[in-house]
Design an enzyme around this catalytic site. Structure first.
Site, mmCIF file in Angstrom:
data_model
loop_
_atom_site.group_PDB
_atom_site.id
_atom_site.type_symbol
_atom_site.label_atom_id
_atom_site.label_comp_id
_atom_site.label_asym_id
_atom_site.label_seq_id
_atom_site.Cartn_x
_atom_site.Cartn_y
_atom_site.Cartn_z
ATOM 1 N N PRO A 47 0.779 -1.245 0.000
ATOM 2 C CA PRO A 47 0.000 0.000 0.000
ATOM 3 C C PRO A 47 0.806 1.290 0.000
ATOM 4 C CG PRO A 47 -0.004 -0.928 2.169
ATOM 5 C CD PRO A 47 0.728 -1.913 1.294
ATOM 6 N N CYS A 48 1.537 1.514 -1.061
ATOM 7 C CA CYS A 48 2.334 2.729 -1.141
ATOM 8 C C CYS A 48 1.429 3.943 -1.317
ATOM 9 C CB CYS A 48 3.329 2.647 -2.285
ATOM 10 S SG CYS A 48 2.598 2.351 -3.894
ATOM 11 N N HIS A 49 0.168 3.692 -1.650
ATOM 12 C CA HIS A 49 -0.775 4.804 -1.839
ATOM 13 C C HIS A 49 -1.248 5.395 -0.514
ATOM 14 C CE1 HIS A 49 -3.084 1.057 -1.533
ATOM 15 N NE2 HIS A 49 -3.987 1.777 -0.910
#
Length: 162
Positions: free
Chosen positions: A130-132
């Site tokens: 989940p780099c977002h």
DNA sequence: GAGTGCGTATAAG
DNA sequence: CTTATACGCACTC
């Protein structure tokens, strides 16, 4: 042997690739489909045996975007530092956001904010890593490899319903 | 060794 | 709000 395939998501088409161990790549195609594919080529080399399998891709798409399953097995390999950052990313609860600075601090390197950001940017597996969920410390969305609009949409999607 | 980047805080226009 | 400056460190060439 790497199996790869294309599928659709609420955020546009994406390509997903996996080894026997798990998913090693998942990228939204967006506007630069050609570049994404080129990246894959340079990362895995043109001599790596591959096999197209859109059926597999469709199944993964269903698990991620319909069942909202996030614990699919991954197969990542890169620098120690990047691996640590990605692992740390997976500890961020769904629907939550953190800043690059606090992420760095959480890892015990409060002065390496910029380096952490670079590592986050190098993430090859969208959504599952989940780099977002990492945004600017002032609350603004920040940059995203596949477009800030998708980043924002992903965050809202995770915060909506179930 | 030099340049770069999904950052951040602060100062200034 | 938009530049400018400085700090920071992993990564690439």
């Amino acid at each position: 042997m790497i199996r790869y395939g294309y599928a659709d998501s609420p955020f546009g088409p994406f390509i997903v690739a996996c080894t026997e161990e798990g998913i090693c790549d998942l990228q939204f195609l967006g506007n630069n489909k050609r570049q994404v594919i080129h990246e894959l080529g340079t990362r895995w080399g043109v001599y790596t045996p591959t096999e197209a399998d859109n059926e597999m891709a469709a199944q993964i798409a269903r698990q991620i975007f319909q069942e909202r399953k996030t614990d699919l097995p991954l197969s990542l390999s890169d620098t120690d530092f990047r691996m640590r950052v990605w692992q740390e990313l997976r500890s961020i609860p769904k629907g939550c956001t953190v800043s690059y600075a606090s992420l760095a601090a959480r890892m015990g390197m409060p002065t390496a904010t910029r380096a952490v950001a670079s590592a986050v940017a190098a993430n090859p597996v969208a959504v599952l890593v989940p780099c977002h969920r990492v945004i600017h410390s002032d609350g603004s969305i920040g940059e995203y490899h596949w477009g800030a609009d998708i980043k924002k949409a992903l965050i809202e999607w995770e915060q909506s319903e179930v």
